[in-house]
Design a protein around this motif. Structure first.
Motif, PDB file in Angstrom:
ATOM      1  N   PRO A  29       0.861  -1.332   0.142  1.00 45.74           N
ATOM      2  CA  PRO A  29      -0.069  -0.108   0.016  1.00 45.74           C
ATOM      3  C   PRO A  29       0.751   1.123  -0.003  1.00 45.74           C
ATOM      4  O   PRO A  29       1.836   1.228   0.356  1.00 45.74           O
ATOM      5  N   ILE A  30       0.206   2.389  -0.706  1.00 48.11           N
ATOM      6  CA  ILE A  30       0.639   3.691  -0.352  1.00 48.11           C
ATOM      7  C   ILE A  30       0.331   4.428   0.869  1.00 48.11           C
ATOM      8  O   ILE A  30      -1.114   4.435   0.970  1.00 48.11           O
ATOM      9  N   ARG A  31       1.065   4.981   1.321  1.00 48.58           N
ATOM     10  CA  ARG A  31       0.619   5.617   2.597  1.00 48.58           C
ATOM     11  C   ARG A  31       0.142   7.073   2.211  1.00 48.58           C
ATOM     12  O   ARG A  31       0.474   7.593   1.243  1.00 48.58           O
ATOM     13  N   MET A  32      -1.023   7.414   2.646  1.00 51.08           N
ATOM     14  CA  MET A  32      -1.979   8.618   2.279  1.00 51.08           C
ATOM     15  C   MET A  32      -1.952   9.576   3.440  1.00 51.08           C
ATOM     16  O   MET A  32      -1.903   9.045   4.841  1.00 51.08           O
ATOM     17  N   ALA A  33      -1.976  10.839   3.151  1.00 56.77           N
ATOM     18  CA  ALA A  33      -2.218  11.909   4.210  1.00 56.77           C
ATOM     19  C   ALA A  33      -3.119  12.940   3.606  1.00 56.77           C
ATOM     20  O   ALA A  33      -3.541  13.011   2.599  1.00 56.77           O
ATOM     21  N   VAL A  34      -3.806  13.538   4.746  1.00 54.75           N
ATOM     22  CA  VAL A  34      -4.616  14.757   4.386  1.00 54.75           C
ATOM     23  C   VAL A  34      -4.122  15.835   3.506  1.00 54.75           C
ATOM     24  O   VAL A  34      -3.044  16.063   4.032  1.00 54.75           O
ATOM     25  N   ALA A  35      -4.604  16.200   2.613  1.00 56.47           N
ATOM     26  CA  ALA A  35      -3.928  17.520   1.684  1.00 56.47           C
ATOM     27  C   ALA A  35      -4.825  18.796   1.891  1.00 56.47           C
ATOM     28  O   ALA A  35      -3.986  19.650   1.953  1.00 56.47           O
ATOM     29  N   HIS A  36      -5.890  18.796   2.051  1.00 56.43           N
ATOM     30  CA  HIS A  36      -6.970  19.715   1.983  1.00 56.43           C
ATOM     31  C   HIS A  36      -8.162  19.561   2.991  1.00 56.43           C
ATOM     32  O   HIS A  36      -8.623  18.603   3.345  1.00 56.43           O
ATOM     33  N   VAL A  37      -8.412  20.476   3.832  1.00 58.78           N
ATOM     34  CA  VAL A  37      -9.713  20.631   4.637  1.00 58.78           C
ATOM     35  C   VAL A  37     -10.547  21.771   4.346  1.00 58.78           C
ATOM     36  O   VAL A  37      -9.766  23.198   4.438  1.00 58.78           O
ATOM     37  N   LYS A  38     -11.740  21.697   4.079  1.00 61.11           N
ATOM     38  CA  LYS A  38     -12.680  22.863   3.639  1.00 61.11           C
ATOM     39  C   LYS A  38     -13.784  22.740   4.365  1.00 61.11           C
ATOM     40  O   LYS A  38     -14.580  21.527   4.409  1.00 61.11           O
ATOM     41  N   GLN A  39     -14.113  23.730   4.926  1.00 63.27           N
ATOM     42  CA  GLN A  39     -15.493  23.800   5.592  1.00 63.27           C
ATOM     43  C   GLN A  39     -16.694  23.959   4.911  1.00 63.27           C
ATOM     44  O   GLN A  39     -16.738  25.030   4.067  1.00 63.27           O
ATOM     45  N   HIS A  40     -17.513  22.938   4.765  1.00 63.60           N
ATOM     46  CA  HIS A  40     -18.897  23.236   3.872  1.00 63.60           C
ATOM     47  C   HIS A  40     -20.019  23.557   4.855  1.00 63.60           C
ATOM     48  O   HIS A  40     -19.769  23.378   6.122  1.00 63.60           O
ATOM     49  N   GLU A  41     -21.056  23.993   4.273  1.00 61.25           N
ATOM     50  CA  GLU A  41     -22.466  24.327   5.425  1.00 61.25           C
ATOM     51  C   GLU A  41     -22.603  23.175   6.391  1.00 61.25           C
ATOM     52  O   GLU A  41     -22.884  23.420   7.482  1.00 61.25           O
ATOM     53  N   LEU A  42     -22.557  22.116   5.823  1.00 56.23           N
ATOM     54  CA  LEU A  42     -22.929  20.743   6.691  1.00 56.23           C
ATOM     55  C   LEU A  42     -21.950  19.732   6.932  1.00 56.23           C
ATOM     56  O   LEU A  42     -22.357  18.926   7.841  1.00 56.23           O
ATOM     57  N   ALA A  43     -21.017  19.970   6.490  1.00 55.74           N
ATOM     58  CA  ALA A  43     -19.761  18.933   6.694  1.00 55.74           C
ATOM     59  C   ALA A  43     -18.362  19.551   6.447  1.00 55.74           C
ATOM     60  O   ALA A  43     -18.148  20.491   5.719  1.00 55.74           O
ATOM     61  N   TRP A  44     -17.514  18.951   6.856  1.00 52.80           N
ATOM     62  CA  TRP A  44     -16.040  18.918   6.505  1.00 52.80           C
ATOM     63  C   TRP A  44     -15.736  18.293   5.185  1.00 52.80           C
ATOM     64  O   TRP A  44     -16.120  17.203   5.202  1.00 52.80           O
ATOM     65  N   VAL A  45     -15.168  18.887   4.162  1.00 53.31           N
ATOM     66  CA  VAL A  45     -14.634  18.253   3.221  1.00 53.31           C
ATOM     67  C   VAL A  45     -13.176  18.030   3.200  1.00 53.31           C
ATOM     68  O   VAL A  45     -12.351  18.795   3.244  1.00 53.31           O
ATOM     69  N   ILE A  46     -12.736  16.759   3.212  1.00 54.73           N
ATOM     70  CA  ILE A  46     -11.324  16.549   3.501  1.00 54.73           C
ATOM     71  C   ILE A  46     -10.751  15.676   2.321  1.00 54.73           C
ATOM     72  O   ILE A  46     -11.341  14.625   2.011  1.00 54.73           O
ATOM     73  N   SER A  47      -9.856  16.219   1.863  1.00 54.08           N
ATOM     74  CA  SER A  47      -9.025  15.562   0.550  1.00 54.08           C
ATOM     75  C   SER A  47      -7.799  15.062   0.934  1.00 54.08           C
ATOM     76  O   SER A  47      -7.085  15.503   1.854  1.00 54.08           O
ATOM     77  N   TRP A  48      -7.350  13.876   0.354  1.00 57.69           N
ATOM     78  CA  TRP A  48      -6.347  13.128   0.679  1.00 57.69           C
ATOM     79  C   TRP A  48      -5.373  12.805  -0.534  1.00 57.69           C
ATOM     80  O   TRP A  48      -6.050  12.677  -1.595  1.00 57.69           O
ATOM     81  N   THR A  49      -4.169  12.366  -0.364  1.00 58.83           N
ATOM     82  CA  THR A  49      -3.391  11.984  -1.567  1.00 58.83           C
ATOM     83  C   THR A  49      -2.182  11.219  -0.990  1.00 58.83           C
ATOM     84  O   THR A  49      -2.116  11.084   0.327  1.00 58.83           O
ATOM     85  N   SER A  50      -1.155  10.948  -1.803  1.00 56.20           N
ATOM     86  CA  SER A  50      -0.115  10.102  -1.186  1.00 56.20           C
ATOM     87  C   SER A  50       0.542  11.124  -0.317  1.00 56.20           C
ATOM     88  O   SER A  50       1.143  12.176  -0.739  1.00 56.20           O
ATOM     89  N   GLU A  51       1.372  10.398   0.636  1.00 59.32           N
ATOM     90  CA  GLU A  51       2.360  11.025   1.410  1.00 59.32           C
ATOM     91  C   GLU A  51       3.632  11.585   0.392  1.00 59.32           C
ATOM     92  O   GLU A  51       4.080  12.744   0.778  1.00 59.32           O
ATOM     93  N   GLU A  52       4.164  10.599  -0.502  1.00 57.54           N
ATOM     94  CA  GLU A  52       5.123  11.010  -1.195  1.00 57.54           C
ATOM     95  C   GLU A  52       4.958  12.340  -2.058  1.00 57.54           C
ATOM     96  O   GLU A  52       5.570  13.013  -2.592  1.00 57.54           O
TER      97      GLU A  52
END
Length: 84
Positions: A29-52
């Motif tokens: 497996p490839i290690r993944m990490a959080v890349a972006h966090v954005k607050q939306h009206e009803l939820a947090w939108v959290i994006s991830w990609t590879s640590e590398e």
């Protein structure tokens, strides 16, 4: 809505569980990490990609496509980050 830090922690924990599960299954497996966090009206939108990719920004290490983490609450929406 839950706090930002709690949402990020849930996603990071789920990414680690997925990594450990794949590792135990004999995969590479490839290690993944959080890349972006954005607050939306009803939820947090959290994006991830590879640590590398986050470390060296080499597009060869970008993760393509859409992914969903199963064990996070509905107020945290996740997706794969393709570029920034």
């Amino acid at each position: 809505m839950i706090e930002r830090d709690a949402a990020v922690q849930m996603v990071e924990e789920e990414l680690e569980r997925n990594y450990q599960r794949d590792l135990a299954a004999g995969l590479e497996p490839i290690r993944m990490a959080v890349a972006h966090v954005k607050q939306h009206e009803l939820a947090w939108v959290i994006s991830w990609t590879s640590e590398e990719y986050l470390r060296i920004r080499n597009p060869d290490f970008m993760v393509a496509g859409v992914g969903v983490l199963e064990n996070v609450p509905s107020e945290v929406r996740t997706n794969v980050c393709s570029a920034r």
